[in-house]
Motif scaffolding. Structure first.
Motif, PDB file in Angstrom:
ATOM      1  N   MET A   1       0.791  -1.329  -0.266  1.00 30.02           N
ATOM      2  CA  MET A   1       0.429   0.125   0.235  1.00 30.02           C
ATOM      3  C   MET A   1       0.521   1.029   0.066  1.00 30.02           C
ATOM      4  SD  MET A   1      -2.949   0.475   2.612  1.00 30.02           S
ATOM      5  CE  MET A   1      -3.799   2.803   3.025  1.00 30.02           C
ATOM      6  N   ASP A   2       0.661   1.909  -1.338  1.00 29.90           N
ATOM      7  CA  ASP A   2       1.085   3.500  -0.863  1.00 29.90           C
ATOM      8  C   ASP A   2       0.443   4.130  -0.786  1.00 29.90           C
ATOM      9  OD1 ASP A   2       3.119   4.924  -1.293  1.00 29.90           O
ATOM     10  OD2 ASP A   2       3.791   4.926  -3.011  1.00 29.90           O
ATOM     11  N   THR A   3      -0.472   4.865  -1.330  1.00 31.32           N
ATOM     12  CA  THR A   3      -1.451   5.556  -1.495  1.00 31.32           C
ATOM     13  C   THR A   3      -2.822   5.163  -1.503  1.00 31.32           C
ATOM     14  OG1 THR A   3      -1.322   6.519  -3.635  1.00 31.32           O
ATOM     15  CG2 THR A   3      -0.520   8.316  -2.912  1.00 31.32           C
ATOM     16  N   ARG A   4      -2.873   4.023  -2.177  1.00 34.85           N
ATOM     17  CA  ARG A   4      -4.274   3.110  -2.036  1.00 34.85           C
ATOM     18  C   ARG A   4      -3.732   1.123  -1.841  1.00 34.85           C
ATOM     19  NH1 ARG A   4      -7.075   4.305  -7.239  1.00 34.85           N
ATOM     20  NH2 ARG A   4      -4.740   4.774  -8.376  1.00 34.85           N
ATOM     21  N   GLU A   5      -4.594   0.865  -1.860  1.00 36.56           N
ATOM     22  CA  GLU A   5      -4.276  -0.718  -1.734  1.00 36.56           C
ATOM     23  C   GLU A   5      -4.567  -0.810  -3.010  1.00 36.56           C
ATOM     24  OE1 GLU A   5      -6.836  -4.434   0.918  1.00 36.56           O
ATOM     25  OE2 GLU A   5      -6.461  -2.488   1.604  1.00 36.56           O
ATOM     26  N   GLY A   6      -3.665  -2.184  -3.236  1.00 36.94           N
ATOM     27  CA  GLY A   6      -3.637  -2.883  -4.321  1.00 36.94           C
ATOM     28  C   GLY A   6      -3.627  -4.220  -4.559  1.00 36.94           C
ATOM     29  N   SER A   7      -4.444  -4.530  -5.639  1.00 41.07           N
ATOM     30  CA  SER A   7      -4.345  -6.452  -5.068  1.00 41.07           C
ATOM     31  C   SER A   7      -3.161  -7.097  -6.424  1.00 41.07           C
ATOM     32  CB  SER A   7      -5.569  -7.199  -4.718  1.00 41.07           C
ATOM     33  OG  SER A   7      -6.519  -6.529  -3.960  1.00 41.07           O
ATOM     34  N   MET A   8      -1.916  -8.039  -5.730  1.00 43.14           N
ATOM     35  CA  MET A   8      -1.415  -8.845  -6.169  1.00 43.14           C
ATOM     36  C   MET A   8      -2.288 -10.551  -6.550  1.00 43.14           C
ATOM     37  SD  MET A   8       1.758  -6.322  -6.958  1.00 43.14           S
ATOM     38  CE  MET A   8       2.264  -5.441  -8.892  1.00 43.14           C
ATOM     39  N   CYS A   9      -1.652 -10.548  -7.594  1.00 41.66           N
ATOM     40  CA  CYS A   9      -2.159 -12.189  -7.600  1.00 41.66           C
ATOM     41  C   CYS A   9      -0.749 -13.036  -8.211  1.00 41.66           C
ATOM     42  CB  CYS A   9      -2.950 -13.401  -7.899  1.00 41.66           C
ATOM     43  SG  CYS A   9      -3.536 -14.820  -8.254  1.00 41.66           S
ATOM     44  N   THR A  10       0.315 -13.417  -7.866  1.00 45.43           N
ATOM     45  CA  THR A  10       1.141 -14.486  -8.712  1.00 45.43           C
ATOM     46  C   THR A  10       1.820 -15.497  -8.634  1.00 45.43           C
ATOM     47  OG1 THR A  10       3.916 -13.731  -9.571  1.00 45.43           O
ATOM     48  CG2 THR A  10       3.244 -13.355  -7.086  1.00 45.43           C
ATOM     49  N   THR A  11       2.288 -16.465  -8.982  1.00 49.83           N
ATOM     50  CA  THR A  11       2.691 -17.605  -9.033  1.00 49.83           C
ATOM     51  C   THR A  11       4.165 -17.783  -9.259  1.00 49.83           C
ATOM     52  OG1 THR A  11       1.748 -18.813 -10.685  1.00 49.83           O
ATOM     53  CG2 THR A  11       0.773 -18.940  -9.188  1.00 49.83           C
TER      54      THR A  11
END
Length: 103
Positions: A1-11
Motif C-alpha cells: 500500500m502506497d497511496t491506495r491499497e492494491g491486490s496482486m496475484c502471482t505464482t
C-alpha cells in the motif's frame, strides 16, 4: 500500500524477500516521519516492467478501434484487434532500430 491499497496475484514470485521502502506516515499529532515498510517481491517485478505496459496502453489509447457494445466477447475481440494493429506497427520499427545497432 502506497497511496491506495492494491491486490496482486502471482505464482512466480516469493511473498517477501526482506526488501523495505521508506514511506511517510503521519502520526496522531500531525507530524510525518519516514517509516520502513515491507515491499512484496511481486511489486518489485511489476515496477521493473510496468513501463512497457504503460507505453502499450498509451499507444492503444491514441488510435482506438473500440466501439460500444453490450457483448463482452466483442469488447475483448476489439481490444485484441487494437493490440495486433499496435504490435504490427511497432515490430518493424523495433527490428529496423536493432539492425542499425542503436538501442
Amino acid at each position: 500500500m502506497d497511496t491506495r491499497e492494491g491486490s496482486m496475484c502471482t505464482t512466480v514470485h516469493s511473498v517477501y524477500t526482506g526488501e523495505t521502502v521508506l514511506r511517510l506516515q503521519t502520526a496522531g499529532d500531525g507530524h510525518s516521519q519516514r517509516v520502513p515498510l515491507a515491499r512484496p517481491t511481486a511489486v518489485d517485478g511489476y515496477n521493473k516492467y510496468m513501463g512497457g505496459v504503460d507505453t502499450s496502453n498509451q499507444m492503444l489509447g491514441t488510435n482506438s478501434v473500440h466501439r460500444r457494445t453490450r457483448r463482452c466477447p466483442m469488447t475483448v475481440f476489439q481490444h485484441l484487434v487494437a493490440m495486433a494493429a499496435t504490435n504490427s506497427y511497432m515490430l518493424p520499427k523495433k527490428s529496423a532500430r536493432h539492425s542499425r545497432g542503436s538501442p
